[in-house]
Structure formats: C-alpha cells, structure tokens
Design an enzyme around this catalytic site. Structure first.
Site, PDB file in Angstrom:
ATOM      1  N   HIS A 107      82.629  50.655  21.696  1.00 40.53           N
ATOM      2  CA  HIS A 107      83.977  50.855  22.303  1.00 40.53           C
ATOM      3  C   HIS A 107      85.017  51.663  21.503  1.00 40.53           C
ATOM      4  O   HIS A 107      85.571  52.395  21.472  1.00 40.53           O
ATOM      5  CB  HIS A 107      84.578  49.763  23.027  1.00 40.53           C
ATOM      6  CG  HIS A 107      85.519  50.105  23.595  1.00 40.53           C
ATOM      7  ND1 HIS A 107      85.567  50.483  25.003  1.00 40.53           N
ATOM      8  CD2 HIS A 107      86.946  50.067  23.179  1.00 40.53           C
ATOM      9  CE1 HIS A 107      87.237  50.536  25.372  1.00 40.53           C
ATOM     10  NE2 HIS A 107      87.752  50.113  24.408  1.00 40.53           N
ATOM     11  N   GLU A 108      85.106  50.686  20.115  1.00 37.64           N
ATOM     12  CA  GLU A 108      85.893  51.311  19.254  1.00 37.64           C
ATOM     13  C   GLU A 108      85.320  52.343  18.591  1.00 37.64           C
ATOM     14  O   GLU A 108      86.333  53.439  18.204  1.00 37.64           O
ATOM     15  CB  GLU A 108      86.295  50.165  18.010  1.00 37.64           C
ATOM     16  CG  GLU A 108      86.866  48.928  18.767  1.00 37.64           C
ATOM     17  CD  GLU A 108      88.122  49.094  19.434  1.00 37.64           C
ATOM     18  OE1 GLU A 108      88.766  50.070  19.381  1.00 37.64           O
ATOM     19  OE2 GLU A 108      88.369  48.373  20.519  1.00 37.64           O
ATOM     20  N   HIS A 116      86.394  55.571  20.587  1.00 30.91           N
ATOM     21  CA  HIS A 116      87.895  55.962  20.834  1.00 30.91           C
ATOM     22  C   HIS A 116      87.811  56.876  19.172  1.00 30.91           C
ATOM     23  O   HIS A 116      88.642  57.926  19.453  1.00 30.91           O
ATOM     24  CB  HIS A 116      88.651  54.742  20.332  1.00 30.91           C
ATOM     25  CG  HIS A 116      89.083  54.124  21.513  1.00 30.91           C
ATOM     26  ND1 HIS A 116      89.392  54.666  22.846  1.00 30.91           N
ATOM     27  CD2 HIS A 116      89.048  52.597  22.124  1.00 30.91           C
ATOM     28  CE1 HIS A 116      89.650  53.829  23.806  1.00 30.91           C
ATOM     29  NE2 HIS A 116      89.388  52.652  23.053  1.00 30.91           N
TER      30      HIS A 116
END
Length: 275
Positions: free
Chosen positions: A135-136, A139
């Site tokens: 998820h990071e 980003h």
C-alpha cells in the site's frame, strides 16, 4: 467503485483545483502588478518544492533507518520483491515509534521512504505486513505525496489571492486587514476540502494497487487494517497531523468529519478489499 471511477473523480477534483489556482494567480498578478509567469512558477514549482523538502524532513526526523540484517532482513526481502512486481526502485525503509500501529510513505519515485512503526511490527503477520508495505509503495509509485503538496500550495496561493482582493477593495484599515485574513482562511479551507477529497480517493487506489501486487487477494491488507484500527483504540498517536495524513490509518476528524477526514472509513476500505 472501480479504479476507473476513482481516477475520473481525482481528475475532476484536480481540474477544479487547477482552475482555482489559475484564477488566483491572475488575480494576484492583476492586483500586485507582478508578471503572471513568475507567480505561476512560484506556485507550481518553488513553493511545492520547498514544502516537499520540509515535509519529508519533518516526517522522518524521528525515524531510524531499518537495518538490512537481523530481525528486519525479511522485511527488506519482501520489499524488494514487491518493488520488482510494481516496477519501482526500492525505497529507504525506516522504523519509528508512533504510539499506535501505523505506517506511512513520503518522497517520490526513486527517492521514497517507507516508515513503519514498532507497534505495527509487533501485531501483524507476514502477509498482513506485506499488504501494508505494498500500500505504501503504491503511494510512492502514484506520486501521491507530490500531488498532495501541490494541492496544499494551491490552497496557499488561493488564500493570498482572497486576502489581496478584500484588502484592495476596502479601505486601508485594521478592519480591512482582519476581513482579508478571514477571507484568506475561508478560501484556503474551501480549497482544502477538494484536496482532502483527493486524499481519500488516493487511499482506495493505493489499496487496490496493493491488492494487485500481492496476487489479487485483498484479505491480508483488510486484516491488517482491522488490527491497526483495533490497536489504535484508546492509544494516542505521537505523530503530528501532517504525518498522520500520510499514514495508512488516520481516524482523526472534526465537526464535518466526513468532509475533513484524510482517509475513508476503515470499514469501507476493508469491505472494498474483500469484494
């Protein structure tokens, strides 16, 4: 809501923000006599660059670089594998005490940083941590940090434009200055509503990209979000608001909670991941 809908919504909101900015730049140029091009340059390049550098330093100042040996070795290997799948240079990995289980990414592609809390590492299983790191990484790949910084810069420029308009139309008095400051805050608040909307959309997109990166199974990340939400109850985060906005989980809100939150409700993200 599929990814195409999310990207379309982000494009619409981004276009509105760009319209706000161009209008504000024209107004500031007209009222101050400054050429339009330098104002555009400051608002799109110089101010965001300064905010980006400062924000990255502030976000990571309490973190320590994660060693590539010992207990963290597997996390580095996991991250390298995810980066290969996502066609992304491996970011710097750091660890930090945050008071609650959480993680965040800052920086850009090629110079990114992923920070995980010691509290997070204590409660997640391997596949759950993999979902969080994916998820990071999403980003960073999607340039979300830069997008948010530009949005904040637009808010600053629009706020200045509102101040100049009010003070230019009124008499040079203390009342005019106060009204200008109020107008500036309200204008900035209006722009930030759109910036926060993008912030919420980007979380859904990062969740979807993470799900794809770990084989199309959203359950590990959904379980991680459940544990993070539960582990955050009754505990106070030690990170400031600017860093909390970057984190994978942020439960903060306000009087207009649905509009002012930086993240969608965790239950909606979990439901979408498992759909």
């Amino acid at each position: 809501m599929n990814n195409k809908q999310l990207y379309l919504r982000m494009a619409v909101v981004g276009s509105i923000l760009l319209g706000f900015y161009l209008l504000a730049a024209v107004v500031v140029s007209g009222l101050t006599g400054f050429p339009l091009l330098p104002i555009l340059l400051v608002g799109i390049v110089l101010l965001p660059a300064f905010q980006y550098k400062l924000g990255k330093w502030l976000a990571t100042r309490g973190a320590e670089e994660m060693p590539e040996t010992g207990q963290y070795q597997e996390i580095h290997h996991m991250t390298e594998t995810l980066c290969q799948r996502m066609d992304l240079p491996k970011p710097k990995l750091m660890v930090m005490e945050m008071g609650t289980p959480n993680a965040f990414a800052t920086g850009r592609k090629g110079a990114g940083v992923v920070v995980v809390s010691t509290e997070l590492l204590a409660i997640l299983e391997r596949d759950e941590l993999e979902g969080v790191i994916a998820h990071e990484l999403a980003h960073i790949k999607n340039r979300d940090v830069i997008t948010m910084v530009i949005g904040q810069s637009i808010g600053t420029i629009v706020g200045y434009a509102a101040y100049f308009i009010v003070t230019a139309l009124g008499e040079r008095s203390m009342a005019s200055i106060i009204l200008g400051m109020v107008a500036s805050m309200l204008a900035n608040f209006l722009v930030m509503l759109f910036v926060l909307a993008i912030s919420r959309y980007r979380e859904y997109v990062a969740d979807a990209d993470a799900k794809a990166a770990i084989g199309g199974n959203g359950d590990p990340l959904a379980r991680a979000l459940e544990k993070i939400a539960l582990g955050s109850e009754g505990r106070e985060s030690t990170v400031d608001d600017s860093v909390a906005a970057l984190c994978i989980f942020n439960s903060s809100g306000g009087l207009l909670q649905s509009l002012l939150r930086t993240h969608p409700p965790a239950e909606k993200r979990i439901q979408k991941l498992r759909s």
